[in-house]
Design a protein around this motif. Sequence first.
Motif, PDB file in Angstrom:
ATOM      1  N   ASP A 110       0.752  -1.111  -0.039  1.00 12.97           N
ATOM      2  CA  ASP A 110       0.189  -0.035   0.050  1.00 12.97           C
ATOM      3  C   ASP A 110       0.846   1.512  -0.075  1.00 12.97           C
ATOM      4  N   PHE A 111       1.936   1.140   0.861  1.00 13.85           N
ATOM      5  CA  PHE A 111       2.853   2.554   0.999  1.00 13.85           C
ATOM      6  C   PHE A 111       3.616   2.782  -0.569  1.00 13.85           C
ATOM      7  N   VAL A 112       3.963   1.680  -1.212  1.00 16.20           N
ATOM      8  CA  VAL A 112       4.556   1.841  -2.595  1.00 16.20           C
ATOM      9  C   VAL A 112       3.617   2.325  -3.537  1.00 16.20           C
ATOM     10  N   ALA A 113       2.285   1.875  -3.319  1.00 15.73           N
ATOM     11  CA  ALA A 113       1.163   2.128  -4.399  1.00 15.73           C
ATOM     12  C   ALA A 113       0.823   3.670  -4.245  1.00 15.73           C
ATOM     13  N   ASN A 114       0.770   4.278  -2.732  1.00 13.02           N
ATOM     14  CA  ASN A 114       0.650   5.739  -2.587  1.00 13.02           C
ATOM     15  C   ASN A 114       1.736   6.328  -3.172  1.00 13.02           C
ATOM     16  N   LYS A 115       2.970   5.851  -3.078  1.00 10.17           N
ATOM     17  CA  LYS A 115       4.155   6.605  -3.767  1.00 10.17           C
ATOM     18  C   LYS A 115       4.202   6.793  -5.157  1.00 10.17           C
ATOM     19  N   SER A 116       3.583   5.723  -5.801  1.00  9.71           N
ATOM     20  CA  SER A 116       3.357   5.619  -7.296  1.00  9.71           C
ATOM     21  C   SER A 116       2.337   6.792  -7.648  1.00  9.71           C
ATOM     22  N   VAL A 117       1.225   7.061  -6.559  1.00 12.72           N
ATOM     23  CA  VAL A 117       0.202   7.954  -6.924  1.00 12.72           C
ATOM     24  C   VAL A 117       0.805   9.329  -6.905  1.00 12.72           C
ATOM     25  N   GLY A 118       1.807   9.565  -5.911  1.00  9.93           N
ATOM     26  CA  GLY A 118       2.444  10.903  -5.905  1.00  9.93           C
ATOM     27  C   GLY A 118       3.440  11.200  -7.213  1.00  9.93           C
ATOM     28  N   LEU A 119       4.045  10.090  -7.316  1.00 10.67           N
ATOM     29  CA  LEU A 119       5.072  10.512  -8.680  1.00 10.67           C
ATOM     30  C   LEU A 119       4.302  10.659  -9.972  1.00 10.67           C
ATOM     31  N   LEU A 120       3.234   9.998 -10.091  1.00  6.42           N
ATOM     32  CA  LEU A 120       2.275  10.274 -11.420  1.00  6.42           C
ATOM     33  C   LEU A 120       1.670  11.619 -11.261  1.00  6.42           C
ATOM     34  N   LYS A 121       1.402  12.237 -10.143  1.00  5.03           N
ATOM     35  CA  LYS A 121       0.851  13.484  -9.872  1.00  5.03           C
ATOM     36  C   LYS A 121       1.763  14.520 -10.146  1.00  5.03           C
ATOM     37  N   SER A 122       2.930  14.291  -9.587  1.00  3.87           N
ATOM     38  CA  SER A 122       4.103  14.952  -9.839  1.00  3.87           C
ATOM     39  C   SER A 122       4.577  15.225 -11.464  1.00  3.87           C
ATOM     40  N   TYR A 123       4.522  14.065 -12.024  1.00  6.15           N
ATOM     41  CA  TYR A 123       4.869  13.917 -13.568  1.00  6.15           C
ATOM     42  C   TYR A 123       3.738  14.826 -14.284  1.00  6.15           C
ATOM     43  N   PHE A 124       2.468  14.745 -13.941  1.00  8.06           N
ATOM     44  CA  PHE A 124       1.376  15.663 -14.671  1.00  8.06           C
ATOM     45  C   PHE A 124       1.676  17.068 -14.116  1.00  8.06           C
TER      46      PHE A 124
END
Length: 782
Positions: A110-124
């Motif tokens: 779950d922690f890594v999934a949340n990190k992926s969400v943050g990285l995707l948002k930063s990308y956009f």
Amino acid sequence: MKIIIRLYKSNLQCFGLLIFFFVILFSSCSPVKYVPDDEYLLDRYRIKVIEGKVKKEEIKNFVRQKPNKRILGLRFHLWLYNLSRKDSNKEKGLSNWLRTIGEEPIIYDDFVANKSVGLLKSYFDNKGYYNSKVIDTVLLKRKRARVLYKIEINEPYKINKIKFTCNDTLLAPDFLTDTLKSLIKIGDNFDLDVIQDERQRIETNLKNKGYYSFNKEFIYFQADSSAKTRKVDLILKIQNFQEKDSNKAIISTSHKKAMINKVFVFTNFDQKQALELGDDYYKNLDTSYVKGVYFISKGIDKLNKRVILQSNFLQEGELYSLDKANRTYKNLTMLRLFKIINIQFDIFNSLENDSLNLGYLNCNIKLTKHLLQSYTVELQGTNSYGNIGIGGNFLYRHRSIFGGAEITDFRINGAIEAIDEANVAGNFYTTEFGGNVTVSIPKFILPVFKGEKFSKKYTPKTLISIGYKFQDRIDYRRSLVNMSYGYLWDGNKFLKHSVKLLDLNAVDLPNATQEFKEYIDSTNLRSSYEKNIVSASSYSLIFNNQDIRKVRDFYFCIFSSELSGNLLSVFSDLTNANKNENGSYEIFGIPFSQYAKFDVDFRFYDIVDKSNTVVYRIFGGIGIPYGNSGSLPFEKMYFSGGANGIRAWNVRDLGPGSYSGVSGTRFPNQTGDIKLEANIEYRFKLFWVLEGALFIDAGNVWNIYSDDFEGGLFRFSKFYNEFAIGSGIGTRFDFSFFLFRLDLGIKLRDPAMLEGDRWMSGFNDLTWNDDFTINIGIGYPF
């Protein structure tokens, strides 16, 4: 924001047709065998973008947790891991080996999934899509987790204005005159990645204009944006150079250009001794000065200094250029003479009595050579039409035989095969031996054109080769002599050019059985086998955009053209030379070949991921004999089948066209003037050095004029109905320094069969001897 859905209902339809594979491969090993209780195997993830055009392959890099690797949809590496025993604590043994070559289950985090969400948002955000929403939905079912990243993209911020400013009066002219090439355009998205690329572009441009100490950290942007209009006004500024004065206080000054003061080339630098001896190492070196370069060596170095001068773009008295430094490194690498190349710069502020307001550089090029001489011995097995044999090669290489970085390869090879055929009485062995010498000289060698500037820019090579081959077969003895002279040079980043001014081949057939003579007479191949001279010139254009530093798709294409005998034909016409009984001109009593040949080989490498690649290939070629020749020389004819062709057929055992061959013949020379071929190969990594492959091959060869092979003539109205199709599986053993390949080809469509019966309707129609072919090869087929 997260939505979690828990489902426990069974839904066997998701397995569908794959249940057969699960029964065979996974009946005893469930994918979740080693998934702990209350945890879930990361089964799949998916990215769904709402109302936006983005490259999904690019944003996948920001998903930090990926499922276990798959091959054809199956978790092969996880299956290997699950075959091991859980309670095995041994450091060695089968279970430990299975865990080493396999892949442990990827547990949903779950922690890594949340990190992926943050990285995707930063990308956009970086791409200008501020305040976009990224929601991950997790579906948990039967100890498996499936993740959906749902992305709602807002309207992007756009560049409204851009202004370039620079208070450095020395730097400003060089900087401002280049702003028209800026990567930032009005109306484009406010993309931080493009802004970073622009900073790098400016740094490279200024370094090429002499600003050695300049870097992108001196460049910064100010952005003024409006949330209502989503418009951004940009100001790009360059800071002054920072340095310390005599009181060690930091002051701002102008950026200085740097001029190269001296260039030192260490031609046989020994790094180990330099580290051990320190300054004492440099005291015992000899120095000579040639054309603006100080050559430094330990003792006498026989290397021709012209080779270094030709490869070097860094000259004393010239401004520093990053591009010239990179080109120098590339050219020195292309010599294949040095195993270590180190280019360093020592900077100092000024010279005595200097009024130019420049910085100065001393350039040190330290070169450590490869061993000049080496040799390789190779032993290999051969298999021609079921005849097993053994062969060997001896290769001797000298990297600078004349002192000018000439790469000289001397090769001797030989092979012997045992003939095992019902129509051959007693034991018989075919033998083949030969040798060749190839010299690669790192410059153009032309009578009137020195091409020094061309050589510095395009790194050409002059290639000279001479070889001899002797074949002693059951049906004939043949000698072949080859001499060639040509050039190879770079066009641009992706292009190479190859020209052979002369490619001379002489063939002699001193002995042949009566049966073989009757065969080549009946198929119009006499001119291909009997004594003849082939004097050809050729040109090849090679395109390859592969970047070995990146895992990405790439293309490869080679176009080749070849002409033979035209000059000899003109000379014969001008001298009114007599023709022989076959109506052909002769030189020194030997007929020469005349033909034109063109072919193209196009390939696309689809890199799915680090473990899976799909390769597509299309080949087309045509050879047209004319004038002094009734057919192409044997070595120039197209053929199919074998390890690098349509692998369901033996080499030279397919075609031409719908020709069905002669049962039991000892002369499998089914060749043609036209070749069309297409291949698709799926390659996947298994474990250790083992790789697997699935492939489909299709194509054939045809003749243009001769219809001696019944059904072998090319006709536009029916050639497409004469394609052979084969499929198969293969294994590869990648030992880094070479790749051993074993392919099993299976016939799917045989054009030699009667129309209506060419497709194999099922495995019951296949026979091992006729429809399965094993091919052994070195390296990939394409």
